[in-house]
Design an enzyme around this catalytic site. Structure first.
Site, PDB file in Angstrom:
ATOM      1  N   ARG A 143     -16.001   0.567 -24.287  1.00 17.43           N
ATOM      2  CA  ARG A 143     -16.522   0.322 -22.950  1.00 17.43           C
ATOM      3  C   ARG A 143     -15.936   1.267 -21.918  1.00 17.43           C
ATOM      4  NH1 ARG A 143     -16.692  -6.094 -23.221  1.00 17.43           N
ATOM      5  NH2 ARG A 143     -18.842  -6.238 -23.880  1.00 17.43           N
ATOM      6  N   ASP A 149       0.795  -1.233   0.000  1.00 19.22           N
ATOM      7  CA  ASP A 149       0.000   0.000   0.000  1.00 19.22           C
ATOM      8  C   ASP A 149       0.827   1.283   0.000  1.00 19.22           C
ATOM      9  OD1 ASP A 149      -2.237  -1.538   0.135  1.00 19.22           O
ATOM     10  OD2 ASP A 149      -2.529  -1.321   2.279  1.00 19.22           O
ATOM     11  N   GLN A 200      16.279  -4.559 -24.801  1.00 21.26           N
ATOM     12  CA  GLN A 200      16.429  -3.673 -23.640  1.00 21.26           C
ATOM     13  C   GLN A 200      15.889  -2.265 -23.902  1.00 21.26           C
ATOM     14  OE1 GLN A 200      20.563  -4.492 -21.711  1.00 21.26           O
ATOM     15  NE2 GLN A 200      20.602  -5.401 -23.717  1.00 21.26           N
ATOM     16  N   ARG A 238     -18.099  -2.177 -17.188  1.00 26.69           N
ATOM     17  CA  ARG A 238     -17.710  -3.420 -16.521  1.00 26.69           C
ATOM     18  C   ARG A 238     -16.869  -3.102 -15.286  1.00 26.69           C
ATOM     19  NH1 ARG A 238     -20.746  -5.097 -19.849  1.00 26.69           N
ATOM     20  NH2 ARG A 238     -20.484  -6.800 -21.339  1.00 26.69           N
TER      21      ARG A 238
END
Length: 787
Positions: free
Chosen positions: A205, A170, A668, A296
């Site tokens: 969406r 967190d 890379q 959604r």
């Protein structure tokens, strides 16, 4: 304030842990990178001759004792660097919350002579450790009274030392810029968002994504910043009254601008200004009812805690593990329990309880509805992220924007680096907000000379943060041979300032343009450079955009290669990395992948060194770890090529191990930018554009911009803890122009760390560490490099 004595360098190998016993435990929620921290503590402890113990299953194991507390060896922590979670387990423990439980725990530790604890966990775990330390002498006296231990033991083990490392996805712990696991959790979130964006785009969406963070919105905020989300809900900064209308207007405006998808990010602890929860379902229903958009919900859940740790977390945890052992060796009965953490790019020690108190202050402020205060207490990095997000996500109506009549050109120079596009997006949007017209130059200085330049708008850069490479196009060409034509283009398009995003060529380019100011007035305008190159070889900055992404590519590849070796016993891999003459990728890649050696240009090596490495690997093959990994920077030595080293190892290792080689090459430079590069690119570029505005105001005289002082051509870099603007003219003395690297590089100090973790005896200067600092509430101006 330091005394003369402190000026003598302090070396790690001179500190002795003989006679000391260190125990390491992980507690609370797991986080990726905890294993890297455990590994560093174990190996550093053994290196200084201390005994090191694992405590399995967190505090529960400490209370239960028995075979939950075991002494470990060097090999015990082999192959755990790339594993997520914690291999020594973590459990919620009720009994440790009782005095009875802590009494039993103290008894188990004293029996083994353990008086040094390294706790890796969240704020709850660390608070528990501190209480344990305060009660320690009382607990021992009680054990003596009960006849469980003798008076001798009470005297001998009178003090308990505690050092904490914060492992929490967190990033909710005050005093530390990044907690272990946060960067990896962001990797998981961004992977999901990138995947969802393609499907959302196909169907027009709206997606509502719920990310972890019960009391802290860091993950939600930074992932919103990193993917250019349309709206974000976090506990620290609830939306204003009537947010439902505002949000719906914003979403429909975006659709009207031909944006085919909307992303809304919700922290699980999101609330409104009356402290009522805002759930992802509620947000979905709102969008469906008001706008009728196909919507959604995706709840990411524990995916965010899982997976392999990112390169950043491995290096962070390794650095902190070393710092933790140092702190334990130097602890006295009078020093408070401390946490080791990173501030900017600097390892620091902070009093544990100060951090905990500040973390609790944030929660209190939120509970009492003092939200601005909560954001301020979270620290400068959080506040900075929030302000940048607000600046970039919402376009103000044209009527509200100031009009400066200044034109600013933005270009990419050098090789492509992941995160360049995020930087361009931020520059365009901040520039427009400041009232300028922004022009995009295609294909660097070469394109500039050919007149490939066009005005670019807010919507043009939508969705750019997640794109790898350089959308504008970039070239290595320097401006010197096109000065006449570039000046002409600047005149024609009336360009009043330049922002160059690129690598070493961009730096050389600015030097050339400023030298040409005598001849061409057109170049007498503010110019700023933002470093972007995978090599991280630009003077004036600890980090450059793109290096973190490249490091993750190298680390992932090394993990796979190591895995391929586990089937075939006794194999050594030699891997060549990019970087020009700069050893950053090879060295840091070696640290993150747990390599045995890294050959770099900055540290000369000869045949004896190569011989010693072969012998070292031969010894290693006799243990249970039967594979080796060696990294080599592409230009570390013109004669000791990758092929040469491969052949030498093959010959010398005959009968003991066989060899394979791998040149990583251009992979890379590719790939989607990592969260760090997106965030760093966005924030550093926004800051550079604000500097341009300030300089334009300062240099505007009699209807035109005229800037010809050194401080009007700057490079914006991160130095230790701060983001600083440095005149390129002043950086000349710090540059090795032949090898295109800075003369002094901070990461060389971490080189011995890699060697010690690979079991080499070496000298390690740790003079920087050891000053216990205080958790400062920084004034507004102290805008720093906290990413």
């Amino acid at each position: 304030s330091r005394s003369a004595m402190d000026h003598q360098p302090k070396f790690f190998e001179n500190l002795s842990g003989a006679g000391k016993a260190i125990a390491v435990l992980t507690s609370g929620g797991d986080a990726q990178g905890m294993n890297a921290a455990v590994r560093a503590v174990v190996r550093m402890g053994i290196y200084v001759n201390a005994k090191v113990y694992f405590i399995y299953e967190g505090y529960q194991g400490m209370v239960d004792g028995g075979d939950n507390i075991v002494e470990v060896s060097w090999e015990s922590v082999s192959s755990i660097l790339q594993v997520g979670g914690t291999v020594i387990g973590s459990a919620r423990c009720k009994s440790f919350r009782t005095r009875e439980g802590r009494l039993q725990a103290a008894f188990n530790l004293v029996q083994r002579g353990i008086t040094n604890l390294c706790v890796i966990g969240g704020d709850g775990s660390l608070t528990g450790a501190n209480l344990f330390r305060e009660e320690w002498s009382g607990l021992l006296e009680e054990l003596a009274q009960k006849g469980k231990i003798d008076a001798e033991a009470v005297k001998k083990y009178a003090y308990l030392n505690i050092v904490g490392m914060v492992g929490s996805i967190d990033n909710d712990f005050c005093g530390t810029d990044m907690t272990i696991g946060t960067d990896s959790a962001l990797h998981r979130i961004i992977e999901v968002v990138d995947a969802i964006m393609t499907t959302a785009q196909s169907h027009q969406r709206t997606f509502v994504l719920e990310v972890m963070g019960r009391h802290c919105g860091y993950l939600a905020l930074v992932s919103a910043l990193a993917c250019g989300a349309d709206w974000v809900f976090i506990p620290e900064y609830p939306p204003e009254e009537g947010w439902e209308d505002t949000m719906c207007v914003k979403l429909s405006e975006n659709r009207a601008r031909k944006k085919r998808l909307n992303i809304i990010i919700v922290a699980e602890g999101a609330i409104d200004c009356h402290n009522k929860p805002i759930t992802s379902e509620k947000v979905k229903d709102l969008v469906v009812q008001r706008l009728g958009f196909d919507t959604r919900v995706t709840i990411l859940g524990h995916v965010q805690r899982g997976g392999t740790p990112s390169a950043f977390d491995r290096i962070l945890a390794s650095r902190m593990g070393v710092e933790a052992v140092l702190a334990l060796l130097e602890a006295t009965p009078d020093t408070p329990a401390c946490v080791v953490s990173l501030s900017g790019n600097q390892a620091v020690r902070l009093p544990l309880m100060e951090c905990v108190q500040m973390t609790q202050e944030v929660q209190k402020a939120m509970d009492e509805g003092r939200f601005l205060e909560a954001v301020r207490l979270r620290g400068r990095s959080f506040e900075n992220n929030l302000n940048t997000y607000k600046l970039l996500s919402h376009k103000r109506p044209d009527a509200e924007l100031p009009k400066t009549n200044f034109n600013v050109a933005v270009l990419n120079v050098g090789a492509p680096a992941a995160g360049m596009n995020a930087a361009v997006r931020a520059a365009v949007r901040v520039g427009m907000t400041e009232g300028h017209k922004i022009f995009a130059v295609i294909d660097g200085f070469e394109g500039f000379a050919k007149g490939k330049i066009k005005e670019i708008s807010w919507g043009d850069v939508g969705g750019w943060t997640g794109q790898g490479g350089s959308i504008l196009g970039t070239k290595r060409t320097l401006p010197a041979k096109y000065l006449e034509k570039i000046a002409e283009q600047m005149r024609t398009n009336n360009i009043n300032a330049l922002m160059v995003i690129g690598g070493f060529e961009a730096y050389l380019g600015l030097l050339e343009l400023s030298a040409a100011r005598e001849k061409y007035d057109e170049f007498c305008v503010p110019m700023v450079m933002v470093p972007a190159t995978v090599s991280n070889n630009v003077p004036g900055s600890d980090f450059s955009i793109g290096a973190d992404t490249a490091l993750n590519t190298i680390t992932d590849t090394c993990d796979r290669i190591k895995q391929s070796a586990s089937g075939t016993k006794r194999r050594v891999f030699i891997i060549e990395t990019m970087g020009g003459y700069c050893g950053y990728l090879a060295n840091m890649g070696a640290l993150a992948a747990g390599a045995d050696a890294a050959y770099i240009f900055e540290e000369q090596f000869d045949i004896r060194e190569l011989q010693a490495n072969v012998e070292h690997l031969t010894e290693k093959m006799k243990t249970s770890i039967q594979r080796g990994l060696v990294l080599r920077n592409e230009n570390c030595n013109e004669n000791y090529t990758t092929d040469f080293i491969y052949q030498l190892y093959s010959e010398e290792g005959k009968g003991v191990f066989d060899c394979r080689k791998n040149v990583l090459g251009h992979m890379q430079q590719g790939g989607a930018p990592s969260p760090f590069d997106r965030n760093f690119g966005t924030k550093i570029s926004a800051k550079a554009m604000q500097w341009i505005s300030k300089k334009l105001k300062e240099t505007y005289r009699k209807g035109k911009v005229f800037a010809n002082t050194d401080d009007s051509v700057c490079l914006l870099g991160m130095r230790r803890r701060n983001l600083v603007f440095q005149p390129v003219a002043e950086l000349k003395s710090e540059t090795d122009f032949v090898h295109r690297i800075p003369k002094e590089q901070w990461w060389l100090k971490l080189r011995p760390l890699m060697k010690i973790l690979a079991k080499y005896k070496t000298s390690y200067d740790v003079s920087d560490s050891g000053q216990l600092e205080h958790v400062a509430m920084l004034p507004k101006e102290a805008e720093t490099g906290a990413i």
